[in-house]
Every structure is written in structure tokens, then in C-alpha cells.
Design a protein around this motif. Sequence first.
Motif: not given
Length: 169
Positions: A59-77
Amino acid sequence: PGLIRLLRAYFSKHVGFSELLRAHMQGILERFQFVLCNRKTETSAFDLLNAMILHLPVEFYQQHFKTLLTVLLTRLQSSKSPKTQKDFVISCSLCVHRQPNNMYVIALNEIQPGLFTNLLGSVWAVVAKMVLKQDERKLCVLAMAKLMAHDQVRQNPQLLGVCCSGLVN
């Protein structure tokens, strides 16, 4: 690394600092993104993410989770480094293990349809063949076994085969 250790201590005592952490989660994630974008501090960013996933309730980070994944995927790419791929898969494995109701899979498919199967077939398959520490390997195997139970994997024989070979490795 000092800031990461301090935040990890706050995360582990989240019951006492819940309001403070909730109020400043956006700032913490901004620091995470800053640390992730530097090649020298990238590993510390993954340490921060793993501590957040491990210690904090969803619940602490759920609202930011998609943004967090997008940042991670951008870095991975942008990185294409085997170390970045390994750290990404370990963090994602921790997400799969700790989060309820396939939140990880749902978020990936909301970002882009088919992204989950693409990542599982390409990035996870490569990392499954890498040399990992014993605890990292256990975490990845457990997460892959959970992901194999997902409908998208069960209905795709090729992807299921990749997962099975990853488990065998």
C-alpha cells in the motif's frame, strides 16, 4: 550507499514511521530514479528498490508502481548490461514473490500489452542461465514457478518451455 542504509532502516521500522514514509514516498522514488540513472550508483538503486519491496507493505508504493516499472524498463532498455539485467530480474522476482494477485504481471500488461511475455521470454531466460548466488537463484526460481501458473504462460507452449528450461538451469 549511506542514504540507502538510512532509508532501509526507515523501511524496516515502517510501523513507527508510516505517515512520514507515505508523505515522502514521491521524494524517495525521485531519489531512486536519480541513483538508477547513474551507471556507478545503479546497484545501490536496486538495493533501495529491494529494501522497499522487502520491508514496506504494498500500500505504501502501490500508486507509484507502474511509474516505477516504467523507469526500470527504460533503464533496462538503455543499458543492455548483463549486470543490469540480473539486478532487474532479481528485483522483479522479489516483486512477484512479495506482492499479491499478480500485481507485477497486471502492471506490465497495462504499460504495454504483451510486455510481460516479452520480458519473460527474453530477459528472464538470459538471466536464468547466468551464475547467481544461491539466495538469488532461489528467489528467481520461486518467482518463475509462480509466473508459470499465470494464464499467459500456461497457454503459450513456447514460453512455458523457456520457463521450464530456466527452472532446470
